[in-house]
Design a protein around this motif. Structure first.
Motif, short mmCIF file in Angstrom:
data_model
loop_
_atom_site.label_atom_id
_atom_site.label_comp_id
_atom_site.label_asym_id
_atom_site.label_seq_id
_atom_site.Cartn_x
_atom_site.Cartn_y
_atom_site.Cartn_z
N ALA A 66 -102.70 -35.11 29.04
CA ALA A 66 -101.85 -34.85 28.26
C ALA A 66 -100.42 -34.79 28.92
CB ALA A 66 -102.08 -33.94 27.30
N ARG A 67 -100.55 -33.82 30.02
CA ARG A 67 -99.41 -33.52 30.73
C ARG A 67 -98.84 -34.63 31.47
NH1 ARG A 67 -102.44 -29.04 32.32
NH2 ARG A 67 -102.87 -29.91 34.17
N GLY A 68 -99.71 -35.53 31.92
CA GLY A 68 -99.48 -36.98 32.53
C GLY A 68 -98.48 -37.79 31.75
N LEU A 69 -99.07 -37.81 30.34
CA LEU A 69 -98.45 -38.71 29.48
C LEU A 69 -96.82 -38.46 29.26
CD1 LEU A 69 -98.56 -40.87 27.10
CD2 LEU A 69 -99.39 -38.81 25.60
N ILE A 70 -96.54 -36.82 29.06
CA ILE A 70 -95.48 -36.47 28.96
C ILE A 70 -94.56 -36.79 30.13
CG2 ILE A 70 -94.15 -34.38 28.35
CD1 ILE A 70 -95.85 -35.34 26.01
N GLU A 71 -95.01 -36.47 31.33
CA GLU A 71 -94.38 -36.79 32.55
C GLU A 71 -94.03 -38.24 32.45
OE1 GLU A 71 -96.88 -35.01 35.14
OE2 GLU A 71 -96.59 -32.90 34.46
N ALA A 72 -94.79 -39.12 31.99
CA ALA A 72 -94.60 -40.50 32.44
C ALA A 72 -93.59 -41.05 31.52
CB ALA A 72 -95.88 -41.44 31.89
N ALA A 73 -93.53 -40.33 30.44
CA ALA A 73 -92.41 -40.73 29.66
C ALA A 73 -90.70 -40.20 30.01
CB ALA A 73 -92.41 -39.90 27.95
N VAL A 74 -90.87 -39.06 30.64
CA VAL A 74 -89.66 -38.31 31.40
C VAL A 74 -89.24 -39.46 32.38
CG1 VAL A 74 -88.48 -36.35 32.34
CG2 VAL A 74 -90.11 -36.11 30.18
N SER A 75 -90.29 -39.78 33.32
CA SER A 75 -90.16 -40.65 34.47
C SER A 75 -89.62 -41.86 34.04
CB SER A 75 -91.56 -40.57 35.31
OG SER A 75 -91.13 -41.46 36.44
N THR A 76 -90.13 -42.33 33.10
CA THR A 76 -89.70 -43.69 32.61
C THR A 76 -88.54 -43.87 31.95
OG1 THR A 76 -92.05 -44.43 32.44
CG2 THR A 76 -90.61 -45.82 31.32
N PHE A 77 -88.20 -42.80 30.98
CA PHE A 77 -86.95 -43.04 30.11
C PHE A 77 -85.81 -41.95 30.64
CE2 PHE A 77 -90.57 -44.20 26.96
CZ PHE A 77 -90.24 -45.64 27.40
N GLY A 78 -86.33 -40.93 31.37
CA GLY A 78 -85.14 -39.86 32.02
C GLY A 78 -85.14 -38.89 30.89
N ARG A 79 -85.78 -38.89 29.88
CA ARG A 79 -85.74 -37.84 28.78
C ARG A 79 -86.78 -37.98 27.81
NH1 ARG A 79 -80.14 -38.19 26.28
NH2 ARG A 79 -81.12 -36.66 24.54
N LEU A 80 -87.00 -36.96 27.10
CA LEU A 80 -87.81 -37.00 25.75
C LEU A 80 -87.22 -36.36 24.60
CD1 LEU A 80 -90.67 -37.73 24.89
CD2 LEU A 80 -91.41 -35.65 25.76
N ASP A 81 -87.06 -36.98 23.56
CA ASP A 81 -86.39 -36.45 22.46
C ASP A 81 -87.37 -36.22 21.05
OD1 ASP A 81 -83.24 -36.73 23.15
OD2 ASP A 81 -84.66 -38.46 23.72
N ALA A 82 -88.41 -36.90 21.30
CA ALA A 82 -89.24 -36.81 19.87
C ALA A 82 -90.75 -37.01 20.57
CB ALA A 82 -89.09 -37.80 18.91
N LEU A 83 -91.77 -36.26 20.05
CA LEU A 83 -93.11 -36.45 20.30
C LEU A 83 -93.89 -36.52 18.58
CD1 LEU A 83 -95.83 -36.36 21.71
CD2 LEU A 83 -95.73 -33.54 21.43
N VAL A 84 -94.50 -37.42 18.61
CA VAL A 84 -95.17 -37.77 17.29
C VAL A 84 -96.66 -37.69 17.67
CG1 VAL A 84 -95.54 -39.24 15.20
CG2 VAL A 84 -93.28 -39.01 16.24
N ASN A 85 -97.33 -36.53 16.98
CA ASN A 85 -98.80 -36.26 17.16
C ASN A 85 -99.55 -37.12 16.28
OD1 ASN A 85 -98.95 -34.77 19.70
ND2 ASN A 85 -97.92 -33.17 18.43
N ASN A 86 -99.82 -38.27 16.42
CA ASN A 86 -100.58 -39.18 15.34
C ASN A 86 -101.95 -39.46 15.84
OD1 ASN A 86 -100.83 -41.57 13.38
ND2 ASN A 86 -101.15 -42.64 15.28
#
Length: 244
Positions: A66-86
């Protein structure tokens, strides 16, 4: 460009949410535990429509992944603005036949996963200046259902998680809400009761099932700038099947 993660976005409601957020200008990290081909198809559709998307497969019941998923988004896009827990796991099992292993499987995917992802995502969303966490609930948590003691309990927990996080994260300008679908036209496996599993849910007043796009539209709104004054809410999208 803002960035979002949609868990369980290989198919059904998750895919619709990912497509809607991409239409709103979000770069989207598409993710699922399995079904990589379907996840890649979601990303392909986003790109085909002019959006930006990448795929990162992860098992959100594992805190490290789960942490790796979040870090992948930040690494790929440079930021994170929204998380949808679906993402969640659906099973249909009579209470007296339910095993401890099945109970833990549902609780882990449906409740633990959103906790792990939100815990890892919140500091990054705050660093981006604030944003949104949207959890997907379940109508059965509000009306009960036969054969779904584990799922009903887990989805009820999502409501509590939403309210608590809304209070804790308000100071970081992060809104937290739950969207509760009614009976929606989706593809379901046999273990979830197949399409017959929907018979456990109350009927819509509108005489039809909902469409994934109708759920996605509400999630899209809650992730938008227009919804910055909406937090801590449980919003039902069910055609009048349940009126809280």
């Amino acid at each position: 460009m803002k960035a979002a993660i949609v868990t369980g976005s290989a198919l059904n409601i998750g895919r619709a949410i990912a497509l809607h957020l991409a239409c709103d200008g979000f770069a989207v990290l598409v993710t699922a535990r399995n079904a990589e081909a379907d996840a890649q198809e979601t990303a392909r559709q986003i790109r085909e429509n002019g959006g930006k998307a990448e795929v990162h497969m992860a098992d959100i019941t594992d805190p490290a992944q789960a942490r790796g998923l979040i870090e992948a988004a930040v690494s790929t896009f440079g930021r994170l603005d929204a998380l949808v827990n679906n993402a969640s796991v659906r099973r249909q099992t009579k209470f007296t036949d339910m095993t401890p292993e099945e109970w833990r499987e549902i609780m882990s995917a449906t409740l633990d996963g959103p906790f792990y992802c939100s815990h890892a995502a919140a500091p990054h969303i705050s660093a981006a200046g604030g944003g949104s966490i949207v959890n997907l609930g379940g109508i059965s948590a509000h009306v009960g259902a036969v054969g779904r003691v584990h799922a009903v309990t887990a989805k009820a927990g999502i409501v509590g998680l939403t309210r608590a996080l809304a209070k804790e994260l308000a100071g970081s300008n992060i809104t937290v809400n739950t969207v509760v679908p009614g009976s929606i036209e989706t593809i379901r496996g046999a273990a979830a009761g197949g399409n017959h599993g929907r018979s456990a849910l109350p009927d819509s007043l509108l005489g039809r099932r909902g469409h994934p796009d109708e759920i996605a539209a509400m999630v899209r709104f809650l992730c938008s700038d227009e919804a910055r004054y909406v937090t801590g809410q449980t919003i039902h999208v069910n055609g009048g099947a349940f009126m809280p």
